[in-house]
Design a protein around this motif. Structure first.
Motif, PDB file in Angstrom:
ATOM      1  N   THR A   1     -18.116  -5.314  -5.580  1.00  0.00           N
ATOM      2  CA  THR A   1     -18.321  -4.141  -4.363  1.00  0.00           C
ATOM      3  C   THR A   1     -17.600  -2.748  -4.614  1.00  0.00           C
ATOM      4  O   THR A   1     -17.893  -1.608  -3.509  1.00  0.00           O
ATOM      5  CB  THR A   1     -17.620  -4.990  -3.054  1.00  0.00           C
ATOM      6  N   GLY A   2     -16.302  -2.695  -5.417  1.00  0.00           N
ATOM      7  CA  GLY A   2     -15.884  -1.986  -5.249  1.00  0.00           C
ATOM      8  C   GLY A   2     -14.886  -1.529  -4.568  1.00  0.00           C
ATOM      9  O   GLY A   2     -13.782  -0.672  -4.585  1.00  0.00           O
ATOM     10  N   GLU A   3     -14.137  -2.905  -3.149  1.00  0.00           N
ATOM     11  CA  GLU A   3     -13.354  -3.097  -2.685  1.00  0.00           C
ATOM     12  C   GLU A   3     -12.091  -3.209  -3.593  1.00  0.00           C
ATOM     13  O   GLU A   3     -12.453  -3.726  -3.922  1.00  0.00           O
ATOM     14  CB  GLU A   3     -13.518  -3.190  -1.825  1.00  0.00           C
ATOM     15  N   PHE A   4     -10.940  -2.535  -3.617  1.00  0.00           N
ATOM     16  CA  PHE A   4     -10.029  -2.949  -3.585  1.00  0.00           C
ATOM     17  C   PHE A   4      -8.319  -3.175  -2.633  1.00  0.00           C
ATOM     18  O   PHE A   4      -8.452  -2.188  -2.103  1.00  0.00           O
ATOM     19  CB  PHE A   4      -9.291  -2.467  -5.414  1.00  0.00           C
ATOM     20  N   LEU A   5      -7.508  -4.044  -2.985  1.00  0.00           N
ATOM     21  CA  LEU A   5      -6.787  -3.929  -2.413  1.00  0.00           C
ATOM     22  C   LEU A   5      -5.184  -4.226  -3.537  1.00  0.00           C
ATOM     23  O   LEU A   5      -4.679  -4.632  -3.805  1.00  0.00           O
ATOM     24  CB  LEU A   5      -6.302  -5.095  -1.318  1.00  0.00           C
ATOM     25  N   LEU A   6      -4.219  -2.951  -2.904  1.00  0.00           N
ATOM     26  CA  LEU A   6      -3.395  -2.590  -4.022  1.00  0.00           C
ATOM     27  C   LEU A   6      -1.868  -2.583  -3.112  1.00  0.00           C
ATOM     28  O   LEU A   6      -1.505  -1.774  -2.061  1.00  0.00           O
ATOM     29  CB  LEU A   6      -3.557  -1.687  -4.532  1.00  0.00           C
TER      30      LEU A   6
END
Length: 180
Positions: A87-92
Motif C-alpha cells: 500500500t506504500g505504508e510502512f512503520l519503522l
C-alpha cells in the motif's frame, strides 16, 4: 522476555516507547524511501482478492528483490510482485539519540547541544569552546550539508528522517540488508 510482550489491543508505539525507548515512524513511501532510511520496517500489504491487509517485516532490499520475514521464514520476492501488494505504508522503529523528534530554529537547550556534538563528530563542524544552545546559521548549514550527503531534503532542520540518519552511530542499529 516480559519486556517485549505487548498486551492485546495495546498501542504498540506507546508501549514500545515506554518499555524499550523506541520511536515509531509511520509514513507512506516508495522503495527509495526505505533504501534511504536503511532500516528494517513493517510494510502494509493488501491481501489479493480481499479488503484485508497484512503486515510483514522487510529485512533486505536489492535492485530487483526484497527479503521479507514471513510465517514460513525469510522469503525473497520480486519488487514488481510486491508493488501490486504494498500500500506504500510502512512503520519503522528507531531509537532517538537526541530525545526529540524535531530540532529546528525554535528549539533550544539539550537537543541543540546533541546536534552540535553529532555534526562535530561527523566532521561537519569544527570543535569550539564557545557553544551556544541557539540554532544558528552555522548549524543549519552544517545540517544541510549532512542532509545532502545522505540524499535527504536539505531543509536545514532535523526532522525524523534526518534524526534517523544521524543515529547511525555505535552500537550500529539494525540496517536493511541487501536482497539477492
Amino acid at each position: 522476555d516480559g519486556r517485549s510482550r505487548l498486551a492485546d489491543g495495546a498501542n504498540v508505539c506507546r508501549e514500545l516507547h515506554q518499555k524499550l525507548r523506541l520511536e515509531c515512524y509511520k509514513s507512506q513511501g516508495k522503495w527509495a524511501d526505505l533504501r534511504q532510511m536503511n532500516r528494517p520496517a513493517i510494510l502494509t500489504l493488501r491481501t489479493p482478492g480481499s479488503a484485508e491487509q497484512r503486515h510483514v517485516l522487510i529485512k533486505g532490499i536489492g535492485a530487483q528483490q526484497a527479503t521479507l520475514e514471513t510465517a514460513v521464514g525469510e522469503q525473497n520476492y520480486p519488487l514488481t510482485v510486491l508493488d501490486t501488494l504494498w500500500t506504500g505504508e510502512f512503520l519503522l522503529l528507531w531509537r532517538s539519540q537526541s530525545g526529540v523528534a524535531y530540532i529546528g530554529p525554535e528549539v533550544r537547550g539539550q537537543p541543540v547541544f546533541w546536534l552540535l556534538g553529532r555534526l562535530t563528530e561527523l566532521g561537519l563542524l569544527k570543535p569550539t569552546t564557545s557553544i551556544s544552545d541557539r540554532y544558528d546559521l552555522t548549524l543549519r548549514n552544517a545540517l544541510s550539508t549532512f542532509q545532502t550527503s545522505r540524499g535527504l531534503d536539505a531543509d536545514g532542520v532535523a526532522g525524523i528522517r534526518t534524526l534517523i540518519a544521524l543515529g547511525d552511530v555505535e552500537p550500529a542499529p539494525p540496517m536493511l540488508g541487501s536482497a539477492p
